[in-house]
Design an enzyme around this catalytic site. Sequence first.
Site, PDB file in Angstrom:
ATOM      1  N   HIS A 239      66.739  92.294  74.083  1.00 37.18           N
ATOM      2  CA  HIS A 239      66.507  90.944  73.566  1.00 37.18           C
ATOM      3  C   HIS A 239      65.014  90.790  73.343  1.00 37.18           C
ATOM      4  O   HIS A 239      64.235  90.918  74.277  1.00 37.18           O
ATOM      5  CB  HIS A 239      67.004  89.913  74.587  1.00 37.18           C
ATOM      6  CG  HIS A 239      67.058  88.503  74.077  1.00 37.18           C
ATOM      7  ND1 HIS A 239      65.944  87.800  73.680  1.00 37.18           N
ATOM      8  CD2 HIS A 239      68.102  87.662  73.898  1.00 37.18           C
ATOM      9  CE1 HIS A 239      66.301  86.592  73.292  1.00 37.18           C
ATOM     10  NE2 HIS A 239      67.602  86.472  73.424  1.00 37.18           N
TER      11      HIS A 239
ATOM     12  N   HIS B  16      62.959  84.595  83.385  1.00 36.98           N
ATOM     13  CA  HIS B  16      61.524  84.855  83.282  1.00 36.98           C
ATOM     14  C   HIS B  16      60.704  83.694  83.845  1.00 36.98           C
ATOM     15  O   HIS B  16      61.198  82.597  84.058  1.00 36.98           O
ATOM     16  CB  HIS B  16      61.126  85.139  81.834  1.00 36.98           C
ATOM     17  CG  HIS B  16      61.195  83.955  80.907  1.00 36.98           C
ATOM     18  ND1 HIS B  16      62.362  83.356  80.528  1.00 36.98           N
ATOM     19  CD2 HIS B  16      60.217  83.263  80.274  1.00 36.98           C
ATOM     20  CE1 HIS B  16      62.133  82.361  79.709  1.00 36.98           C
ATOM     21  NE2 HIS B  16      60.827  82.265  79.543  1.00 36.98           N
TER      22      HIS B  16
ATOM     23  N   GLU C 233      57.262  74.893  78.871  1.00 35.08           N
ATOM     24  CA  GLU C 233      58.304  74.774  77.859  1.00 35.08           C
ATOM     25  C   GLU C 233      59.074  73.458  77.988  1.00 35.08           C
ATOM     26  O   GLU C 233      59.726  73.211  78.997  1.00 35.08           O
ATOM     27  CB  GLU C 233      59.287  75.943  77.975  1.00 35.08           C
ATOM     28  CG  GLU C 233      58.639  77.317  77.872  1.00 35.08           C
ATOM     29  CD  GLU C 233      59.614  78.435  78.132  1.00 35.08           C
ATOM     30  OE1 GLU C 233      60.804  78.147  78.409  1.00 35.08           O
ATOM     31  OE2 GLU C 233      59.209  79.609  78.083  1.00 35.08           O
TER      32      GLU C 233
ATOM     33  N   HIS D 232      60.461  73.201  81.815  1.00 35.77           N
ATOM     34  CA  HIS D 232      60.167  74.321  82.698  1.00 35.77           C
ATOM     35  C   HIS D 232      58.664  74.569  82.594  1.00 35.77           C
ATOM     36  O   HIS D 232      58.192  75.163  81.630  1.00 35.77           O
ATOM     37  CB  HIS D 232      60.963  75.557  82.290  1.00 35.77           C
ATOM     38  CG  HIS D 232      62.438  75.350  82.326  1.00 35.77           C
ATOM     39  ND1 HIS D 232      63.277  75.720  81.291  1.00 35.77           N
ATOM     40  CD2 HIS D 232      63.245  74.772  83.256  1.00 35.77           C
ATOM     41  CE1 HIS D 232      64.522  75.409  81.586  1.00 35.77           C
ATOM     42  NE2 HIS D 232      64.525  74.829  82.786  1.00 35.77           N
TER      43      HIS D 232
ATOM     44  N   HIS E 151      63.061  80.392  85.286  1.00 40.10           N
ATOM     45  CA  HIS E 151      64.226  79.784  84.652  1.00 40.10           C
ATOM     46  C   HIS E 151      64.972  80.851  83.868  1.00 40.10           C
ATOM     47  O   HIS E 151      64.518  81.985  83.724  1.00 40.10           O
ATOM     48  CB  HIS E 151      63.832  78.612  83.751  1.00 40.10           C
ATOM     49  CG  HIS E 151      62.771  78.937  82.741  1.00 40.10           C
ATOM     50  ND1 HIS E 151      61.441  79.073  83.061  1.00 40.10           N
ATOM     51  CD2 HIS E 151      62.842  79.151  81.406  1.00 40.10           C
ATOM     52  CE1 HIS E 151      60.744  79.359  81.990  1.00 40.10           C
ATOM     53  NE2 HIS E 151      61.579  79.412  80.966  1.00 40.10           N
TER      54      HIS E 151
END
Length: 439
Positions: free
Chosen positions: A290, A333, A339, A363, A369
Amino acid sequence: MIDDRYMPGFGNDFETEAMPGALPQGQNSPQRCAYGLYAEQLSGSPFTAPRGANERSWLYRMRPSVRHTGRFRRVDLPFWKTAPHIVDHGLPLGQLRWDPVPIPDEPLTFLTGLRTLTTAGDVYTQVGMAVHVYLASAPMVDDYMVDADGELMVVPETGRLRIATELGVLEVGGGDIAVIPRGMKFKVEPVGGPSRGYVCENYGAKFTLPDRGPIGANCLANPRDFKTPVAAFEEKDGTPCRLYFKWCGQVHVTEIMHSPLDVVAWHGNYAPYRYDLRTFSPVGAILFDHPDPSIFTVLTAPSGEAGTANVDFVIFPERWMVAEHSFRPPWYHMNIMSEFMGLIYGQYDAKERGFVPGGFSLHNMMLPHGPDASAFDKASFADLKPHKLTDTLAFMFETRFPQQLTTYAATLPGLQEDYADCWSGLEKNFDRNRREWNG
Protein backbone atom coordinates in the site's frame (compact mmCIF):
# COMPACT_ATOMS: atom_id res chain seq x y z
CA MET A 1 -20.35 19.35 -22.46
CA ILE A 2 -18.43 22.57 -21.91
CA ASP A 3 -20.00 24.82 -19.26
CA ASP A 4 -19.68 28.43 -20.47
CA ARG A 5 -20.08 29.73 -16.89
CA TYR A 6 -16.52 28.63 -16.17
CA MET A 7 -13.06 28.78 -17.68
CA PRO A 8 -10.88 25.65 -17.37
CA GLY A 9 -7.34 25.51 -16.04
CA PHE A 10 -5.34 25.89 -12.85
CA GLY A 11 -3.34 29.06 -12.26
CA ASN A 12 -4.07 30.33 -15.76
CA ASP A 13 -4.03 33.99 -16.71
CA PHE A 14 -7.72 34.45 -17.47
CA GLU A 15 -9.65 37.33 -19.00
CA THR A 16 -13.42 37.75 -18.99
CA GLU A 17 -16.01 40.50 -19.30
CA ALA A 18 -19.72 40.61 -18.52
CA MET A 19 -20.31 43.53 -20.90
CA PRO A 20 -18.71 43.93 -24.32
CA GLY A 21 -15.65 46.16 -24.33
CA ALA A 22 -15.47 46.45 -20.55
CA LEU A 23 -12.01 44.85 -20.48
CA PRO A 24 -9.25 47.16 -21.75
CA GLN A 25 -6.85 45.69 -24.26
CA GLY A 26 -3.12 46.28 -24.38
CA GLN A 27 -2.89 47.93 -20.98
CA ASN A 28 -4.15 47.57 -17.41
CA SER A 29 -5.03 51.11 -16.34
CA PRO A 30 -6.35 53.38 -19.11
CA GLN A 31 -6.97 57.04 -18.42
CA ARG A 32 -10.70 56.44 -18.65
CA CYS A 33 -12.17 52.94 -18.41
CA ALA A 34 -15.15 51.87 -20.50
CA TYR A 35 -18.61 52.38 -18.99
CA GLY A 36 -17.12 54.69 -16.35
CA LEU A 37 -15.55 51.76 -14.46
CA TYR A 38 -12.61 51.98 -12.08
CA ALA A 39 -9.43 49.91 -12.57
CA GLU A 40 -8.16 48.19 -9.43
CA GLN A 41 -5.51 45.55 -8.82
CA LEU A 42 -5.94 42.73 -6.28
CA SER A 43 -2.58 41.18 -5.36
CA GLY A 44 -2.24 37.82 -3.67
CA SER A 45 1.57 37.92 -3.57
CA PRO A 46 4.28 40.55 -3.13
CA PHE A 47 4.87 42.59 -6.27
CA THR A 48 8.39 41.17 -6.62
CA ALA A 49 7.48 37.49 -6.23
CA PRO A 50 9.01 35.33 -8.99
CA ARG A 51 6.92 35.24 -12.14
CA GLY A 52 5.75 31.68 -11.51
CA ALA A 53 4.57 32.60 -8.01
CA ASN A 54 3.20 36.07 -8.74
CA GLU A 55 -0.54 36.30 -8.12
CA ARG A 56 -2.64 39.27 -9.17
CA SER A 57 -5.78 40.21 -11.03
CA TRP A 58 -6.97 43.49 -12.50
CA LEU A 59 -10.60 44.28 -11.71
CA TYR A 60 -12.83 46.77 -13.55
CA ARG A 61 -15.58 47.74 -11.18
CA MET A 62 -18.35 50.27 -10.56
CA ARG A 63 -16.69 51.64 -7.43
CA PRO A 64 -13.19 51.15 -6.08
CA SER A 65 -12.90 49.03 -2.95
CA VAL A 66 -12.09 52.06 -0.81
CA ARG A 67 -15.82 52.81 -1.11
CA HIS A 68 -16.52 49.41 0.46
CA THR A 69 -14.68 50.17 3.66
CA GLY A 70 -16.39 52.91 5.61
CA ARG A 71 -16.38 53.11 9.37
CA PHE A 72 -15.72 49.65 10.77
CA ARG A 73 -16.97 48.42 14.11
CA ARG A 74 -15.86 45.27 15.85
CA VAL A 75 -18.35 42.39 16.00
CA ASP A 76 -18.20 39.16 17.91
CA LEU A 77 -18.70 35.89 16.02
CA PRO A 78 -18.13 33.63 19.02
CA PHE A 79 -17.83 30.37 17.10
CA TRP A 80 -15.14 31.55 14.62
CA LYS A 81 -11.73 31.09 16.23
CA THR A 82 -8.23 31.76 14.93
CA ALA A 83 -4.78 30.37 15.76
CA PRO A 84 -3.10 30.68 18.11
CA HIS A 85 -6.08 29.46 20.08
CA ILE A 86 -5.23 27.21 23.01
CA VAL A 87 -7.91 26.73 25.64
CA ASP A 88 -8.22 24.52 28.68
CA HIS A 89 -11.33 22.59 27.74
CA GLY A 90 -10.37 19.66 29.94
CA LEU A 91 -10.45 17.03 27.19
CA PRO A 92 -7.43 14.73 27.54
CA LEU A 93 -5.12 13.81 24.70
CA GLY A 94 -6.29 11.05 22.43
CA GLN A 95 -7.67 10.02 19.07
CA LEU A 96 -11.00 11.76 18.57
CA ARG A 97 -14.08 11.26 16.41
CA TRP A 98 -17.45 13.00 16.16
CA ASP A 99 -20.90 12.32 14.77
CA PRO A 100 -22.25 14.88 12.27
CA VAL A 101 -23.25 18.25 13.71
CA PRO A 102 -27.04 18.64 13.28
CA ILE A 103 -28.26 21.61 11.28
CA PRO A 104 -30.35 23.63 13.78
CA ASP A 105 -33.86 24.85 13.10
CA GLU A 106 -32.86 28.49 13.53
CA PRO A 107 -31.90 30.23 10.26
CA LEU A 108 -28.13 30.39 9.86
CA THR A 109 -26.12 31.88 7.04
CA PHE A 110 -22.74 30.57 5.97
CA LEU A 111 -21.21 33.33 8.10
CA THR A 112 -23.27 32.89 11.26
CA GLY A 113 -23.22 29.09 10.88
CA LEU A 114 -19.44 28.77 10.81
CA ARG A 115 -18.11 26.71 13.75
CA THR A 116 -14.36 26.34 14.34
CA LEU A 117 -13.22 22.84 15.29
CA THR A 118 -9.41 23.08 15.30
CA THR A 119 -6.71 25.69 14.86
CA ALA A 120 -3.02 25.25 14.07
CA GLY A 121 -0.05 27.57 13.65
CA ASP A 122 -0.20 31.34 13.95
CA VAL A 123 -2.31 33.70 11.88
CA TYR A 124 -0.01 36.64 12.73
CA THR A 125 2.94 35.02 10.98
CA GLN A 126 0.74 33.51 8.24
CA VAL A 127 1.43 29.85 8.96
CA GLY A 128 -0.98 27.06 9.75
CA MET A 129 -4.71 26.68 9.31
CA ALA A 130 -8.09 26.29 10.96
CA VAL A 131 -10.81 23.74 10.31
CA HIS A 132 -14.47 24.69 10.53
CA VAL A 133 -17.82 23.07 9.97
CA TYR A 134 -20.47 25.25 8.32
CA LEU A 135 -24.23 24.97 8.84
CA ALA A 136 -26.10 27.08 6.28
CA SER A 137 -29.88 27.28 5.96
CA ALA A 138 -30.38 30.94 4.97
CA PRO A 139 -28.85 33.13 2.23
CA MET A 140 -26.51 36.06 2.84
CA VAL A 141 -28.82 38.41 0.98
CA ASP A 142 -27.25 41.76 1.84
CA ASP A 143 -24.32 40.41 3.86
CA TYR A 144 -20.87 39.95 2.36
CA MET A 145 -17.60 38.77 3.80
CA VAL A 146 -13.88 38.87 3.14
CA ASP A 147 -11.16 36.87 4.91
CA ALA A 148 -7.81 38.65 5.00
CA ASP A 149 -6.34 35.92 7.19
CA GLY A 150 -6.32 33.16 4.60
CA GLU A 151 -7.88 31.48 1.62
CA LEU A 152 -10.96 29.36 2.23
CA MET A 153 -11.53 25.86 0.88
CA VAL A 154 -15.21 24.95 1.12
CA VAL A 155 -16.08 21.23 1.06
CA PRO A 156 -19.86 20.65 0.98
CA GLU A 157 -21.13 17.36 2.42
CA THR A 158 -24.89 17.77 2.05
CA GLY A 159 -26.89 20.30 0.06
CA ARG A 160 -25.61 22.78 -2.50
CA LEU A 161 -24.13 26.27 -2.32
CA ARG A 162 -24.11 29.22 -4.68
CA ILE A 163 -21.03 31.31 -3.90
CA ALA A 164 -21.11 34.75 -5.51
CA THR A 165 -17.63 36.31 -5.54
CA GLU A 166 -16.23 39.54 -6.94
CA LEU A 167 -15.00 37.63 -9.99
CA GLY A 168 -18.00 35.40 -10.67
CA VAL A 169 -20.27 32.69 -9.33
CA LEU A 170 -19.35 29.17 -8.15
CA GLU A 171 -21.97 26.47 -7.62
CA VAL A 172 -20.87 23.44 -5.61
CA GLY A 173 -22.40 20.41 -3.89
CA GLY A 174 -21.28 17.17 -2.29
CA GLY A 175 -18.24 15.92 -4.20
CA ASP A 176 -17.09 19.42 -5.18
CA ILE A 177 -14.82 21.95 -3.53
CA ALA A 178 -14.61 25.71 -3.91
CA VAL A 179 -11.53 27.80 -3.13
CA ILE A 180 -11.89 31.53 -2.40
CA PRO A 181 -8.63 33.51 -2.37
CA ARG A 182 -7.49 35.54 0.63
CA GLY A 183 -8.95 39.06 0.51
CA MET A 184 -11.78 38.37 -1.97
CA LYS A 185 -15.33 39.50 -1.21
CA PHE A 186 -18.15 36.98 -1.50
CA LYS A 187 -21.50 35.82 -0.19
CA VAL A 188 -23.09 32.37 0.01
CA GLU A 189 -26.59 31.07 -0.62
CA PRO A 190 -27.75 27.50 0.05
CA VAL A 191 -29.60 26.12 -2.98
CA GLY A 192 -32.65 23.89 -2.61
CA GLY A 193 -32.40 23.51 1.15
CA PRO A 194 -29.89 23.59 4.01
CA SER A 195 -26.26 22.72 3.42
CA ARG A 196 -23.57 21.36 5.73
CA GLY A 197 -19.90 20.87 5.09
CA TYR A 198 -16.33 21.61 6.05
CA VAL A 199 -14.03 24.61 5.59
CA CYS A 200 -10.24 24.78 5.66
CA GLU A 201 -8.93 28.28 6.36
CA ASN A 202 -5.36 28.27 5.05
CA TYR A 203 -3.21 30.98 6.65
CA GLY A 204 -0.07 30.11 4.69
CA ALA A 205 0.99 29.99 1.05
CA LYS A 206 -1.95 29.44 -1.28
CA PHE A 207 -3.01 26.00 -2.41
CA THR A 208 -1.31 24.72 -5.52
CA LEU A 209 -1.03 21.45 -7.40
CA PRO A 210 1.51 19.03 -5.93
CA ASP A 211 4.50 17.95 -7.97
CA ARG A 212 3.87 14.57 -9.59
CA GLY A 213 7.50 13.44 -9.55
CA PRO A 214 7.93 10.00 -11.15
CA ILE A 215 4.18 9.86 -11.88
CA GLY A 216 4.89 12.23 -14.77
CA ALA A 217 2.64 14.63 -16.62
CA ASN A 218 -0.78 13.07 -16.00
CA CYS A 219 -3.17 11.73 -13.34
CA LEU A 220 -4.02 12.96 -9.86
CA ALA A 221 -5.77 16.35 -10.20
CA ASN A 222 -5.43 17.51 -13.79
CA PRO A 223 -5.34 21.29 -14.38
CA ARG A 224 -8.12 21.31 -16.99
CA ASP A 225 -10.64 20.08 -14.40
CA PHE A 226 -10.35 23.21 -12.27
CA LYS A 227 -13.00 25.78 -13.21
CA THR A 228 -12.80 29.53 -12.68
CA PRO A 229 -16.00 31.57 -13.12
CA VAL A 230 -16.62 34.10 -15.86
CA ALA A 231 -17.27 37.70 -14.86
CA ALA A 232 -20.68 38.35 -13.28
CA PHE A 233 -21.64 41.47 -11.36
CA GLU A 234 -24.34 42.46 -8.91
CA GLU A 235 -25.71 45.98 -9.34
CA LYS A 236 -27.43 46.94 -6.12
CA ASP A 237 -27.74 50.63 -5.15
CA GLY A 238 -29.51 52.32 -2.25
CA THR A 239 -29.77 49.08 -0.25
CA PRO A 240 -28.01 48.85 3.13
CA CYS A 241 -25.38 46.12 2.80
CA ARG A 242 -22.97 44.84 5.40
CA LEU A 243 -19.38 43.82 4.69
CA TYR A 244 -17.75 41.58 7.32
CA PHE A 245 -13.97 41.78 7.27
CA LYS A 246 -11.83 39.21 9.13
CA TRP A 247 -8.33 40.46 9.92
CA CYS A 248 -5.84 38.90 12.39
CA GLY A 249 -8.58 36.85 13.99
CA GLN A 250 -10.95 39.74 14.60
CA VAL A 251 -14.13 40.38 12.63
CA HIS A 252 -15.19 43.92 11.78
CA VAL A 253 -18.26 45.11 9.88
CA THR A 254 -19.04 48.21 7.87
CA GLU A 255 -22.29 49.30 6.25
CA ILE A 256 -22.39 50.44 2.64
CA MET A 257 -25.28 51.36 0.37
CA HIS A 258 -24.34 49.12 -2.56
CA SER A 259 -23.14 45.64 -3.36
CA PRO A 260 -19.34 45.15 -3.32
CA LEU A 261 -19.69 42.45 -6.00
CA ASP A 262 -19.62 45.06 -8.77
CA VAL A 263 -16.77 43.81 -10.97
CA VAL A 264 -17.85 43.96 -14.63
CA ALA A 265 -14.63 42.60 -16.14
CA TRP A 266 -11.32 41.21 -14.92
CA HIS A 267 -8.11 39.56 -16.01
CA GLY A 268 -5.33 37.81 -14.10
CA ASN A 269 -4.48 34.66 -12.20
CA TYR A 270 -5.70 35.46 -8.67
CA ALA A 271 -9.20 34.04 -8.80
CA PRO A 272 -11.66 31.66 -7.16
CA TYR A 273 -12.22 28.20 -8.56
CA ARG A 274 -14.18 25.01 -8.14
CA TYR A 275 -13.13 21.39 -8.64
CA ASP A 276 -15.12 18.18 -9.00
CA LEU A 277 -13.34 15.65 -6.79
CA ARG A 278 -14.73 12.83 -8.93
CA THR A 279 -12.42 13.90 -11.76
CA PHE A 280 -9.37 13.06 -9.62
CA SER A 281 -7.44 10.27 -11.35
CA PRO A 282 -5.94 8.11 -8.57
CA VAL A 283 -2.80 6.05 -8.92
CA GLY A 284 -1.86 3.18 -6.64
CA ALA A 285 -0.22 -0.19 -6.14
CA ILE A 286 -0.83 -2.60 -9.01
CA LEU A 287 1.17 -5.54 -7.63
CA PHE A 288 1.72 -5.47 -3.85
CA ASP A 289 1.78 -3.26 -0.75
CA HIS A 290 0.00 0.00 0.00
CA PRO A 291 1.67 3.27 -1.04
CA ASP A 292 1.75 6.36 1.15
CA PRO A 293 -1.53 8.34 1.22
CA SER A 294 0.33 11.29 -0.30
CA ILE A 295 -0.54 9.82 -3.71
CA PHE A 296 -4.08 11.07 -3.05
CA THR A 297 -3.07 14.72 -2.60
CA VAL A 298 -5.34 17.04 -4.60
CA LEU A 299 -3.86 20.37 -3.50
CA THR A 300 -1.00 21.39 -1.25
CA ALA A 301 -0.08 24.64 0.50
CA PRO A 302 3.74 24.56 0.76
CA SER A 303 5.57 25.65 3.88
CA GLY A 304 8.94 26.65 2.45
CA GLU A 305 10.48 23.38 3.64
CA ALA A 306 10.59 20.90 0.76
CA GLY A 307 8.16 18.03 1.19
CA THR A 308 6.59 19.42 4.38
CA ALA A 309 3.24 21.04 3.77
CA ASN A 310 1.59 23.85 5.63
CA VAL A 311 -1.64 22.08 4.57
CA ASP A 312 -2.28 19.10 2.33
CA PHE A 313 -5.77 18.39 1.01
CA VAL A 314 -6.03 14.64 0.42
CA ILE A 315 -9.00 12.55 -0.74
CA PHE A 316 -9.82 8.85 -0.73
CA PRO A 317 -12.09 8.36 -3.75
CA GLU A 318 -13.53 5.41 -5.64
CA ARG A 319 -10.72 3.17 -6.87
CA TRP A 320 -9.72 -0.39 -7.67
CA MET A 321 -7.90 -2.47 -5.06
CA VAL A 322 -5.71 -5.08 -6.76
CA ALA A 323 -2.60 -5.53 -4.59
CA GLU A 324 -1.64 -9.19 -4.17
CA HIS A 325 -0.66 -10.86 -0.83
CA SER A 326 -1.08 -7.43 0.81
CA PHE A 327 -3.05 -5.78 3.58
CA ARG A 328 -5.06 -3.41 1.41
CA PRO A 329 -6.55 -0.79 3.77
CA PRO A 330 -4.36 2.00 5.17
CA TRP A 331 -1.84 0.56 7.56
CA TYR A 332 -1.32 1.41 11.21
CA HIS A 333 0.95 4.38 11.67
CA MET A 334 2.05 7.38 13.68
CA ASN A 335 2.69 10.59 11.80
CA ILE A 336 4.58 13.86 12.27
CA MET A 337 1.63 15.50 10.51
CA SER A 338 -1.74 16.14 12.19
CA GLU A 339 -4.74 14.74 10.37
CA PHE A 340 -8.31 16.06 10.36
CA MET A 341 -10.54 13.72 8.39
CA GLY A 342 -14.11 14.01 7.11
CA LEU A 343 -16.48 11.83 5.12
CA ILE A 344 -18.56 13.26 2.29
CA TYR A 345 -20.41 10.07 1.33
CA GLY A 346 -20.17 6.29 1.55
CA GLN A 347 -17.93 4.32 3.87
CA TYR A 348 -14.23 4.73 4.53
CA ASP A 349 -12.45 1.41 4.03
CA ALA A 350 -10.44 1.58 7.28
CA LYS A 351 -13.50 2.06 9.50
CA GLU A 352 -16.32 -0.50 9.54
CA ARG A 353 -18.64 1.50 11.79
CA GLY A 354 -18.96 4.85 13.56
CA PHE A 355 -17.51 7.07 10.82
CA VAL A 356 -20.49 8.40 8.85
CA PRO A 357 -21.00 11.15 6.25
CA GLY A 358 -20.84 14.54 7.91
CA GLY A 359 -18.73 13.16 10.75
CA PHE A 360 -15.06 13.89 11.33
CA SER A 361 -12.03 12.68 13.25
CA LEU A 362 -8.76 14.14 14.53
CA HIS A 363 -5.52 12.21 14.85
CA ASN A 364 -2.91 14.64 16.06
CA MET A 365 0.81 14.36 15.53
CA MET A 366 2.40 11.11 16.72
CA LEU A 367 -0.90 9.63 17.97
CA PRO A 368 -1.22 6.09 16.54
CA HIS A 369 -4.22 5.26 14.39
CA GLY A 370 -5.34 2.92 11.65
CA PRO A 371 -8.06 0.40 10.74
CA ASP A 372 -10.52 -0.59 13.44
CA ALA A 373 -10.58 -4.21 14.60
CA SER A 374 -13.41 -5.20 12.27
CA ALA A 375 -11.71 -3.70 9.23
CA PHE A 376 -8.43 -5.40 10.19
CA ASP A 377 -10.05 -8.83 10.52
CA LYS A 378 -11.97 -8.42 7.29
CA ALA A 379 -8.91 -7.31 5.31
CA SER A 380 -6.62 -9.93 6.84
CA PHE A 381 -8.73 -12.79 5.54
CA ALA A 382 -10.29 -11.27 2.42
CA ASP A 383 -10.12 -13.07 -0.90
CA LEU A 384 -7.63 -10.82 -2.69
CA LYS A 385 -9.43 -10.63 -5.99
CA PRO A 386 -9.59 -7.26 -7.76
CA HIS A 387 -12.17 -5.24 -5.90
CA LYS A 388 -13.54 -1.79 -6.63
CA LEU A 389 -14.34 0.57 -3.77
CA THR A 390 -17.49 2.38 -4.92
CA ASP A 391 -19.70 5.16 -3.60
CA THR A 392 -17.05 6.45 -1.22
CA LEU A 393 -15.38 9.82 -0.76
CA ALA A 394 -13.41 10.77 2.33
CA PHE A 395 -10.91 13.61 2.69
CA MET A 396 -8.17 14.85 4.98
CA PHE A 397 -6.78 18.25 5.94
CA GLU A 398 -3.23 17.45 7.02
CA THR A 399 -0.81 19.98 8.50
CA ARG A 400 2.71 20.08 9.88
CA PHE A 401 1.37 21.83 13.01
CA PRO A 402 -0.49 20.27 15.95
CA GLN A 403 -4.20 21.01 15.75
CA GLN A 404 -5.63 22.60 18.90
CA LEU A 405 -9.23 21.75 19.69
CA THR A 406 -11.73 24.53 20.36
CA THR A 407 -14.10 24.44 23.31
CA TYR A 408 -16.97 24.12 20.82
CA ALA A 409 -15.52 20.91 19.37
CA ALA A 410 -14.52 19.53 22.78
CA THR A 411 -18.06 19.92 24.13
CA LEU A 412 -20.07 18.77 21.11
CA PRO A 413 -22.68 16.15 22.06
CA GLY A 414 -21.55 14.12 19.04
CA LEU A 415 -18.05 13.53 20.41
CA GLN A 416 -17.69 9.75 20.51
CA GLU A 417 -16.35 8.94 23.95
CA ASP A 418 -15.93 5.29 23.00
CA TYR A 419 -14.02 5.93 19.76
CA ALA A 420 -10.82 4.28 21.04
CA ASP A 421 -12.81 1.09 21.68
CA CYS A 422 -12.81 0.43 17.93
CA TRP A 423 -9.26 -0.91 18.41
CA SER A 424 -9.99 -2.93 21.55
CA GLY A 425 -10.44 -6.13 19.55
CA LEU A 426 -6.88 -6.04 18.29
CA GLU A 427 -5.60 -8.82 20.52
CA LYS A 428 -2.17 -10.38 20.71
CA ASN A 429 -1.92 -13.05 17.99
CA PHE A 430 1.76 -13.81 18.41
CA ASP A 431 2.58 -17.52 18.65
CA ARG A 432 6.27 -18.48 18.55
CA ASN A 433 5.35 -22.05 17.58
CA ARG A 434 3.24 -21.14 14.56
CA ARG A 435 4.80 -19.13 11.73
CA GLU A 436 1.68 -19.02 9.57
CA TRP A 437 -1.15 -17.13 11.22
CA ASN A 438 -4.55 -18.39 10.07
CA GLY A 439 -6.76 -16.59 12.54
